[in-house]
Design a protein around this motif. Structure first.
Motif, PDB file in Angstrom:
ATOM      1  N   ASN A   1       0.801  -1.231   0.000  1.00 30.20           N
ATOM      2  CA  ASN A   1       0.000   0.000   0.000  1.00 30.20           C
ATOM      3  C   ASN A   1       0.831   1.276   0.000  1.00 30.20           C
ATOM      4  OD1 ASN A   1      -2.321  -1.496   0.025  1.00 30.20           O
ATOM      5  ND2 ASN A   1      -2.339  -1.636   2.274  1.00 30.20           N
ATOM      6  N   ARG A   2       2.060   1.194   0.480  1.00 28.15           N
ATOM      7  CA  ARG A   2       2.827   2.442   0.631  1.00 28.15           C
ATOM      8  C   ARG A   2       4.075   2.489  -0.248  1.00 28.15           C
ATOM      9  NH1 ARG A   2       2.076   5.201   5.379  1.00 28.15           N
ATOM     10  NH2 ARG A   2       3.330   6.775   4.319  1.00 28.15           N
ATOM     11  N   ILE A   3       4.230   1.534  -1.155  1.00 26.64           N
ATOM     12  CA  ILE A   3       5.494   1.399  -1.867  1.00 26.64           C
ATOM     13  C   ILE A   3       5.755   2.579  -2.801  1.00 26.64           C
ATOM     14  CG2 ILE A   3       4.670   0.025  -3.852  1.00 26.64           C
ATOM     15  CD1 ILE A   3       7.875  -0.603  -1.831  1.00 26.64           C
ATOM     16  N   TYR A   4       4.685   3.281  -3.236  1.00 28.53           N
ATOM     17  CA  TYR A   4       4.889   4.421  -4.143  1.00 28.53           C
ATOM     18  C   TYR A   4       4.999   5.750  -3.398  1.00 28.53           C
ATOM     19  CZ  TYR A   4       4.159   1.147  -7.917  1.00 28.53           C
ATOM     20  OH  TYR A   4       4.286   0.087  -8.769  1.00 28.53           O
ATOM     21  N   ASP A   5       5.090   5.696  -2.052  1.00 26.67           N
ATOM     22  CA  ASP A   5       5.298   6.925  -1.262  1.00 26.67           C
ATOM     23  C   ASP A   5       6.781   7.191  -1.123  1.00 26.67           C
ATOM     24  OD1 ASP A   5       2.642   6.993  -1.021  1.00 26.67           O
ATOM     25  OD2 ASP A   5       2.555   6.611   1.143  1.00 26.67           O
ATOM     26  N   LYS A   6       7.116   8.475  -0.927  1.00 26.10           N
ATOM     27  CA  LYS A   6       8.515   8.825  -0.647  1.00 26.10           C
ATOM     28  C   LYS A   6       8.933   8.215   0.683  1.00 26.10           C
ATOM     29  CE  LYS A   6      10.244  12.273  -3.459  1.00 26.10           C
ATOM     30  NZ  LYS A   6       9.458  13.453  -3.792  1.00 26.10           N
ATOM     31  N   VAL A   7      10.173   7.750   0.747  1.00 19.88           N
ATOM     32  CA  VAL A   7      10.648   7.098   1.970  1.00 19.88           C
ATOM     33  C   VAL A   7      10.677   8.089   3.136  1.00 19.88           C
ATOM     34  CG1 VAL A   7      12.599   5.903   3.012  1.00 19.88           C
ATOM     35  CG2 VAL A   7      11.976   5.416   0.674  1.00 19.88           C
ATOM     36  N   SER A   8      10.835   9.394   2.820  1.00 18.42           N
ATOM     37  CA  SER A   8      10.870  10.382   3.897  1.00 18.42           C
ATOM     38  C   SER A   8       9.553  10.405   4.675  1.00 18.42           C
ATOM     39  CB  SER A   8      11.183  11.765   3.335  1.00 18.42           C
ATOM     40  OG  SER A   8      10.335  12.057   2.257  1.00 18.42           O
ATOM     41  N   LYS A   9       8.494   9.827   4.086  1.00 14.37           N
ATOM     42  CA  LYS A   9       7.206   9.800   4.796  1.00 14.37           C
ATOM     43  C   LYS A   9       6.997   8.484   5.549  1.00 14.37           C
ATOM     44  CE  LYS A   9       4.987  12.906   1.547  1.00 14.37           C
ATOM     45  NZ  LYS A   9       4.380  12.889   0.211  1.00 14.37           N
ATOM     46  N   TYR A  10       7.981   7.596   5.504  1.00 10.02           N
ATOM     47  CA  TYR A  10       7.819   6.285   6.144  1.00 10.02           C
ATOM     48  C   TYR A  10       8.086   6.374   7.647  1.00 10.02           C
ATOM     49  CZ  TYR A  10       7.750   3.552   1.780  1.00 10.02           C
ATOM     50  OH  TYR A  10       7.424   3.000   0.579  1.00 10.02           O
ATOM     51  N   SER A  11       7.431   5.477   8.409  1.00  8.47           N
ATOM     52  CA  SER A  11       7.792   5.310   9.817  1.00  8.47           C
ATOM     53  C   SER A  11       9.033   4.415   9.868  1.00  8.47           C
ATOM     54  CB  SER A  11       6.644   4.659  10.565  1.00  8.47           C
ATOM     55  OG  SER A  11       6.503   3.324  10.117  1.00  8.47           O
ATOM     56  N   LEU A  12       9.648   4.354  11.052  1.00  4.30           N
ATOM     57  CA  LEU A  12      10.851   3.522  11.183  1.00  4.30           C
ATOM     58  C   LEU A  12      10.551   2.070  10.833  1.00  4.30           C
ATOM     59  CD1 LEU A  12      13.799   3.260  11.929  1.00  4.30           C
ATOM     60  CD2 LEU A  12      13.135   3.052  14.320  1.00  4.30           C
ATOM     61  N   GLY A  13       9.374   1.618  11.270  1.00  2.23           N
ATOM     62  CA  GLY A  13       8.994   0.232  10.994  1.00  2.23           C
ATOM     63  C   GLY A  13       8.876  -0.032   9.502  1.00  2.23           C
ATOM     64  N   MET A  14       8.331   0.950   8.778  1.00  4.90           N
ATOM     65  CA  MET A  14       8.180   0.773   7.334  1.00  4.90           C
ATOM     66  C   MET A  14       9.532   0.806   6.635  1.00  4.90           C
ATOM     67  SD  MET A  14       4.861   3.091   6.982  1.00  4.90           S
ATOM     68  CE  MET A  14       4.872   3.226   5.223  1.00  4.90           C
ATOM     69  N   LYS A  15      10.429   1.652   7.147  1.00  2.00           N
ATOM     70  CA  LYS A  15      11.785   1.670   6.581  1.00  2.00           C
ATOM     71  C   LYS A  15      12.455   0.320   6.802  1.00  2.00           C
ATOM     72  CE  LYS A  15      12.683   6.533   7.218  1.00  2.00           C
ATOM     73  NZ  LYS A  15      13.248   7.447   8.187  1.00  2.00           N
ATOM     74  N   GLN A  16      12.210  -0.242   7.995  1.00  7.19           N
ATOM     75  CA  GLN A  16      12.788  -1.552   8.312  1.00  7.19           C
ATOM     76  C   GLN A  16      12.258  -2.609   7.323  1.00  7.19           C
ATOM     77  OE1 GLN A  16      15.590  -2.801   9.883  1.00  7.19           O
ATOM     78  NE2 GLN A  16      14.898  -1.676  11.680  1.00  7.19           N
ATOM     79  N   ARG A  17      10.963  -2.543   7.049  1.00  6.06           N
ATOM     80  CA  ARG A  17      10.378  -3.485   6.086  1.00  6.06           C
ATOM     81  C   ARG A  17      10.991  -3.286   4.699  1.00  6.06           C
ATOM     82  NH1 ARG A  17       4.684  -5.074   7.484  1.00  6.06           N
ATOM     83  NH2 ARG A  17       4.479  -4.574   9.679  1.00  6.06           N
ATOM     84  N   LEU A  18      11.153  -2.012   4.318  1.00 11.49           N
ATOM     85  CA  LEU A  18      11.755  -1.724   3.008  1.00 11.49           C
ATOM     86  C   LEU A  18      13.191  -2.253   2.967  1.00 11.49           C
ATOM     87  CD1 LEU A  18      11.536  -0.369   0.236  1.00 11.49           C
ATOM     88  CD2 LEU A  18      12.359   1.741   1.270  1.00 11.49           C
ATOM     89  N   GLY A  19      13.911  -2.042   4.085  1.00 11.09           N
ATOM     90  CA  GLY A  19      15.292  -2.544   4.167  1.00 11.09           C
ATOM     91  C   GLY A  19      15.337  -4.051   3.990  1.00 11.09           C
ATOM     92  N   ILE A  20      14.388  -4.743   4.616  1.00  9.43           N
ATOM     93  CA  ILE A  20      14.352  -6.205   4.486  1.00  9.43           C
ATOM     94  C   ILE A  20      14.030  -6.589   3.039  1.00  9.43           C
ATOM     95  CG2 ILE A  20      13.112  -8.295   5.209  1.00  9.43           C
ATOM     96  CD1 ILE A  20      12.778  -6.798   7.971  1.00  9.43           C
ATOM     97  N   ALA A  21      13.091  -5.844   2.443  1.00 11.02           N
ATOM     98  CA  ALA A  21      12.735  -6.114   1.038  1.00 11.02           C
ATOM     99  C   ALA A  21      13.971  -5.960   0.144  1.00 11.02           C
ATOM    100  CB  ALA A  21      11.640  -5.147   0.582  1.00 11.02           C
ATOM    101  N   ILE A  22      14.735  -4.896   0.380  1.00 11.81           N
ATOM    102  CA  ILE A  22      15.943  -4.668  -0.434  1.00 11.81           C
ATOM    103  C   ILE A  22      16.936  -5.814  -0.244  1.00 11.81           C
ATOM    104  CG2 ILE A  22      18.002  -3.198  -0.668  1.00 11.81           C
ATOM    105  CD1 ILE A  22      16.145  -0.789  -0.111  1.00 11.81           C
ATOM    106  N   SER A  23      17.051  -6.269   1.010  1.00 10.89           N
ATOM    107  CA  SER A  23      18.046  -7.312   1.259  1.00 10.89           C
ATOM    108  C   SER A  23      17.621  -8.657   0.658  1.00 10.89           C
ATOM    109  CB  SER A  23      18.322  -7.442   2.756  1.00 10.89           C
ATOM    110  OG  SER A  23      17.134  -7.815   3.417  1.00 10.89           O
TER     111      SER A  23
END
Lengths: 466, 299
Positions: free
Chosen positions: B123-145
């Motif tokens: 749901n949030r993948i097309y949002d700028k990362v600057s608008k993410y919560s820490l938890g969402m950044k963590q999820r994105l980080g896991i996705a990247i890895s």
């Protein structure tokens, strides 16, 4: 490698700072073009304050010989200015100034000196005839009068130089008639004709002189350039001296907008490595299947590819903005550069000139860009990279100027004396008398040393723990 | 062949020895809990494995490739989050993923959508990362890895900023990955979160590995804690001796193995102590860890 460059490009373009600088550039370009539109083209004519002259005249004692002379001169000027205000159009304005002044002066002079009445009548007739002709706007009468005068003088003189002078003057008058060039100071052909007329005598005198002092030589070179330029204008009927047009902005592009190229370059190279360290994104980048030197090389190449890109972007934006404000029509007018060594006029199409002048200072941008890149890599601090690069640019300018005065040998190896090749475009010699090859070697050495430092350092650098 | 083999890893920063002969291994399907206090050398070890820091001596191989000599081959089968999920804030989650994916051969849009679904960021993948919560950044980080289907996944403190639901999802995700053969190294402060799904534990203290064991091994070597409810706790305490700890008038705690608890109950019955309840409290990984570290709580 291609993917790395693509990613770096995206990073630069997506940053707000790139957009902000571009917006500032657009605003700046609008201001510059508006400024050019309002540049005063007509060479400043001496303005006379009539009230001042009248005031001065009221205090003069007419019984004194010199006061009377001043009084008559002032009065003539007042009358001429009044007439010019009355007939505020060309060719009247020009003819009043140039062909009515002398009859008016003589008339007034004879009035105040109690001349004989028959002389006064003659002068009055002459004045009135001239004024009538001027009122009618019959400028061709004056051209023909000049022609007759010059032809007479030509037939009488035996001096070969004088002959040349009159021949040239006759040519000018004939050109005026053939091309219907009205006496109009807003007409560039008229201005070119008058300019040659003013400079011709001095030019021919200097030309025929056997030995010239250095002052005279400078003056002669200047007159040569002026006359060559005026001749080009007359032969090609192009208004090359007009600087209120788009062509003129492009001719000065490097000096008007060069600072923005520097800002863009520092903006791109300053954070290119350091920001990855500061934001921690370097960790993702360095655990990708590339060697570190490949990653750094891709950053360098991306930055270098951006230099032509931003220059083209700026040119395109200026073309649009300038075209909307100043009109596009002047873009066919070339830039003329006088090569004093060969005594020829070099004609550059405007875009060729703009590109060449930008290319000639490209080494400076290259050195400063690579400096920012190296500092960004070694210090891992964006602000340090940006500040030091900008200071180096300022220091470079200071040293370049100092080197013109003080001939210390050590300056020879300082890069700022070598990073500007604009003398090649201006067709003058290198101000420091360096050969092109020597300059290229110095530039190459600076680039190699900076890049070696950056690459050696980047390959060894540990990513520190937060 | 192990997925990850760390052998005698040593690293000095200045004169300080940060890592001393660190050795451990991760096999296919292992989830290794990498535990240590702040400054023990966890992140430094991880950075050495990833080639982010140079080691002074020792060898690290990933899928048999030496990280020093064959960096590109070794690193191409690794996915990692180090310290924190630092991505480009001015890009969207999708742009970040696309950029990271472009660095690997044979990754396509399907791969990207797969990892987005895996971490639940659709749901949030097309949002700028600057608008993410820490938890969402963590999820994105896991996705990247996970974008390159790594054989070795290294997660440094991945539970930071995740809510309990997120931690549960991460646990399920890691178990699924391990089942498919991925070797996972995971470091975290929150040891109790790790114990439910890690099969190996590696404890590092002051740059040294003090134990490398399987979780079940770690637990069974220790005594268990029992909670007893009796009619007279102080009397019971006298009967049992120093092994027992008095909690209040009716409750006490006892450390004992299985044989020991049986004897103790017998003893209490003989001394006419009425026993209402005996509850075995399973020893947590954290407590086991403290036991091994010599009672010194170092986290």
């Amino acid at each position: 490698m291609f993917n790395l460059i693509k990613a770096e490009t995206k990073k630069i373009l997506k940053k707000k700072s790139f957009l902000i600088v571009t917006i500032i550039f657009i605003l700046y370009a609008i201001l510059i073009n508006v400024l050019y539109k309002n540049l005063n083209t007509i060479t400043s004519v001496t303005e006379y304050d009539i009230a001042d002259l009248q005031e001065e005249n009221s205090h003069l004692d007419l019984s004194k010989e010199e006061d009377l002379a001043a009084f008559i001169s002032n009065l003539t000027r007042i009358e001429i200015e009044n007439l010019k205000n009355e007939y505020n159009t060309y060719p009247q304005k020009f003819l009043i100034e140039n062909y009515l002044y002398s009859p008016m002066y003589h008339l007034l002079e004879s009035r105040y000196y109690d001349s004989k009445s028959d002389k006064l009548t003659t002068l009055e007739t002459e004045y009135n005839t001239t004024l009538e002709l001027i009122k009618k706007g019959d400028w061709k009468y004056f051209v023909n009068a000049n022609l007759t005068k010059y032809q007479n003088e030509l037939s009488q003189t035996k001096d070969s130089n004088e002959k040349k002078r009159f021949e040239a003057l006759i040519d000018l008058e004939e050109y005026r008639l053939a091309n219907n060039v009205i006496y109009d100071e807003s007409n560039y052909l008229h201005n070119a004709l008058e300019d040659i007329k003013i400079n011709l005598t001095e030019y021919l005198n200097l030309k025929n002189k056997s030995s010239l002092t250095s002052e005279e030589e400078k003056r002669y070179a200047y007159l040569q350039e002026q006359i060559a330029q005026d001749k080009y204008i007359l032969d090609n009927k192009v208004d090359i001296l007009n600087n209120t047009n788009l062509k003129s902005v492009f001719a000065n592009f490097a000096s008007e907008f060069g600072l923005f190229i520097l800002i863009y370059i520092i903006l791109i190279f300053g954070p290119i490595v350091s920001e990855e360290y500061n934001k921690g994104t370097i960790k993702y980048l360095l655990i990708k299947p590339y060697r570190r030197s490949t990653i750094l090389l891709s950053k360098l190449l991306t930055g270098l590819l951006f230099i032509p890109f931003i220059i083209l972007l700026m040119l395109a934006l200026e073309f649009l903005i300038g075209g909307l404000i100043l009109g596009f029509s002047s873009i066919n007018i070339p830039v003329l550069i006088y090569d004093s060594a060969k005594n020829i006029l070099v004609v550059y199409p405007i875009f060729k000139y703009t590109i060449l002048s930008l290319l000639s200072i490209l080494p400076m941008y290259l050195i400063l860009g690579i400096l920012a890149f190296t500092l960004s890599t070694i210090t891992a601090s964006t602000s340090a990279a940006i500040t030091i690069t900008f200071l180096f640019y300022l220091l470079g300018n200071v040293i370049s100027n100092l080197a013109l005065v003080y001939k210390f040998k050590i300056f020879k190896f300082f890069v700022s004396l070598h990073w500007d090749f604009s003398y090649l475009i201006a067709r003058t010699s290198n101000p420091y008398h360096f050969s092109i090859n020597f300059s290229l070697v110095i530039l190459g050495l600076y680039i190699i040393v900076m890049l070696c430092l950056a690459f050696l350092y980047f390959r060894k650098k540990d990513v520190k723990n937060i | 062949m192990s997925i990850l083999q760390v052998t005698n890893l040593c690293k000095k920063i200045g004169k300080k020895e940060i890592l001393k002969n660190v050795s451990f291994a991760i096999e296919k399907g292992d989830i290794l809990a990498f535990i240590g206090a702040n400054g023990a050398g966890k992140t430094t070890t991880i950075k050495c494995i990833l080639g982010l820091q140079k080691m002074d001596s020792g060898t690290i191989t990933i899928n048999g490739y030496d990280i020093k000599k064959d960096f590109v081959k070794a690193i191409s089968s690794v996915g990692a989050i180090v310290e924190s999920p630092d991505v480009y804030q001015y890009l969207t989650g999708m742009e970040n993923l696309e950029m990271q994916a472009s660095f690997y051969k044979d990754t396509n849009f399907e791969d990207i959508m797969r990892v987005v679904r895996l971490v639940g960021l659709e749901n949030r993948i097309y949002d700028k990362v600057s608008k993410y919560s820490l938890g969402m950044k963590q999820r994105l980080g896991i996705a990247i890895s996970l974008i390159n289907n790594p054989d070795l996944l290294i997660l440094d403190e991945p539970t930071n900023g995740l809510d309990p639901e997120g931690i549960k999802e991460l646990r399920e995700l890691l178990l699924k990955l391990a089942k498919n053969g991925t070797g996972i190294l995971i470091s975290s402060h929150n040891l109790s979160e790790l114990e439910s799904f890690c099969n190996k534990v590696c404890i590092i203290q002051k740059g040294k590995i003090i134990t490398e064991n399987s979780i079940t091994e770690l637990k069974t070597t220790s005594e268990n804690k029992y909670h007893l409810k009796v009619d007279n706790a102080s009397h019971a305490r006298k009967v049992l001796g120093k092994k027992a700890t008095l909690l209040d008038d009716y409750n006490l705690e006892l450390f004992a193995d299985e044989e020991g608890i049986a004897q103790s109950i017998n003893l209490l019955v003989e001394h006419h102590v009425k026993i209402y309840e005996v509850i075995k409290e399973s020893l947590s990984l954290e407590e086991a860890f403290i036991t091994i570290a010599g009672g010194e709580k170092i986290v």
